[in-house]
Design a protein around this motif. Structure first.
Motif, short mmCIF file in Angstrom:
data_model
loop_
_atom_site.label_atom_id
_atom_site.label_comp_id
_atom_site.label_asym_id
_atom_site.label_seq_id
_atom_site.Cartn_x
_atom_site.Cartn_y
_atom_site.Cartn_z
N HIS A 23 7.74 3.47 4.10
CA HIS A 23 6.58 2.29 4.91
C HIS A 23 7.39 1.04 5.62
N SER A 24 8.79 0.90 5.18
CA SER A 24 9.52 -0.14 5.90
C SER A 24 9.88 0.40 7.01
N TRP A 39 0.82 -0.83 -5.04
CA TRP A 39 1.85 -0.72 -5.41
C TRP A 39 1.90 0.13 -6.31
N ARG A 57 7.57 3.26 -0.62
CA ARG A 57 7.86 2.13 -0.20
C ARG A 57 8.97 1.98 0.83
N LEU A 73 0.05 4.92 -1.63
CA LEU A 73 0.35 3.48 -2.32
C LEU A 73 -0.64 2.83 -2.39
#
Length: 468
Positions: free
Chosen positions: A192-193, A56, A189, A53
């Motif tokens: 990644h958190s 985004w 996404r 990414l």
């Protein structure tokens, strides 16, 4: 725990992050389509795609998995030949290879398919030239290149209607990729958190690994490593006033994609297509090329002519060091073991400054230089106001030809000056005979490449230089 997505599967592994991605794919995930070939990044049989990414949006690039440590795919999407398969049918790329009879023994075929699939996922214009460039790091042992070129042409044709559609969306709709690719950005996404910091300031720093893993394949797999390749602070190309500042982890492909560098170096594509291959350019960092300290490092030569300055850090403090002062002797550097390059900067050329890079190797592409050289020359009318000439392959370190530059500075640029300087530069170099050529050959080659700089930059002098 190191986490990433492999094809359509979420992966979490406690295996050493220095392990090669190729070994993980074949021996731990039992995906044999990714082949073991040279283990040096030359043949392309182990090519995979790695997506990440960026702002985004997904960006995929081809990598040689034989030189990629697991630590460099953390939080990314790794795609093998098995990961592009469609249920019950060939992909458009696979079908093009079949229809054009572009596979013979089949060993190299997965690598070619992955490189062409990566081209389909890129933002490059769908031309035959670009399609062929995408497979410049793949070698066919059966020499079936013309049929492979025809397959590449067919792939380029398939991409023609893409227009403004994002590459992954178009590829999924055109039977190039399975549908799950469209969901990868959202999955990354979420991934990644949950990622944990993996920075170990006491460990050995490593960037792209394209040189270190050739030399220390087994040892690096067991070492504690600090992975610099993805650190945001070491990325990016920006302009501050008259300075161009590059992050130490900037790759060769990043240079090629930079509008700033393209504006100031309009022939950049011509220079860099002589450097390695698409897969390696996607992986190799500029700082790594310097620290490798090879006497024929292409970017050491390139940036010496630009009088670049390095910013070194030991994790506590930073210091600046001109690149020309980095190399102390063969493979000896003016730095401590715990220092690494965070940034490189140089002054952007003025409208009166011209630049050129030349390289000759046994093969035109995918080869290290026999001799390479670069020049930066600033003119005031027909007078040489300032000049820097760098050369590699003609001594134990990448070097600036200071005496030759001093001799030419302030003089009228004529063919006789170039001829005199070409004799003088021979007193500054000490080439040796080795696998890349004899001493005499390298001296002759440097003299010819020196003249080539002026023929390229000052074509009005070509006839006079050539007839002498």
């Amino acid at each position: 725990m190191l986490r990433f997505i492999l094809n359509n599967d979420d992966i979490g592994t406690a295996l050493p992050p220095g392990m090669l991605l190729l070994d993980f794919i074949r021996y731990h995930q039992h995906l044999p389509g990714t082949k073991i070939g040279c283990n040096e990044g030359d043949c392309g049989a182990c090519t995979v795609l790695i997506g990440e990414l960026q702002n985004w949006a997904m960006h995929y690039r081809s990598f040689t998995s034989c030189l990629t440590p697991l630590g460099n795919v953390r939080g990314k999407h790794v795609v093998t030949i098995e990961g592009i398969n469609l249920p019950g049918s060939l992909t458009a790329v696979q079908y093009a290879m079949q229809e054009c009879a572009a596979t013979q023994c089949g060993f190299c075929t997965p690598g070619f398919v992955m490189s062409l699939t990566g081209f389909c996922l890129s933002h490059q214009a769908p031309t035959l030239t670009n399609a062929i460039a995408a497979i410049d790091g793949n070698i066919c042992r059966c020499t079936g290149y013309k049929s492979i070129e025809r397959a590449a042409a067919r792939v380029a044709e398939i991409l023609q209607p893409r227009n403004g559609t994002t590459p992954a969306q178009y590829a999924a709709g055109a039977q190039i990729l399975p549908d799950y690719f469209v969901q990868i950005p959202a999955r990354l996404r979420t991934l990644h958190s949950t990622l944990e910091s993996a920075d170990d300031v006491k460990a050995q720093p490593i960037g792209g690994g394209t040189d270190l893993y050739v030399q220390q394949h087994d040892a690096l797999g067991k070492k504690a490593l600090r992975f610099l390749y993805d650190q945001p602070a070491l990325k990016g190309i920006r302009q501050e006033g008259n300075k161009c500042i590059l992050g130490g982890a900037t790759t060769v492909s990043d240079l090629l994609a930079s509008p700033l560098l393209q504006a100031y170096f309009p022939y950049l594509n011509n220079y860099l297509k002589k450097v390695s291959s698409t897969q390696i350019r996607n992986m190799a960092t500029i700082a790594g090329n310097f620290i490798n300290a090879s006497p024929i490092g292409d970017f050491s030569i390139f940036f010496l002519a630009l009088d670049a300055t390095l910013v070194l850090s030991d994790g506590r403090k930073e210091r600046e060091l001109p690149l020309r002062h980095l190399f102390k002797g063969y493979k000896q550097l003016n730095k401590s073991g715990d220092e690494y390059i965070t940034r490189i900067w140089f002054n952007l050329p003025s409208q009166h400054t011209l630049f050129n890079f030349e390289k000759v190797s046994k093969r035109t592409h995918l080869d290290i230089a026999s001799v390479n050289t670069a020049i930066s020359i600033t003119m005031q009318y027909d007078i040489i106001n300032d000049i820097r000439i760098s050369a590699g392959g003609v001594g134990p370190v990448p070097q600036l030809l200071k005496e030759t530059a001093r001799f030419m500075t302030g003089k009228l640029l004529t063919e006789s000056l170039i001829r005199e300087a070409s004799f003088l530069l021979q007193t500054e170099v000490t080439p040796i005979s080795d696998a890349r050529g004899t001493e005499d050959y390298k001296r002759l080659l440097l003299a010819q490449l020196f003249k080539a700089h002026f023929i390229t930059l000052f074509p009005q002098l070509e006839t006079a230089i050539l007839i002498r």
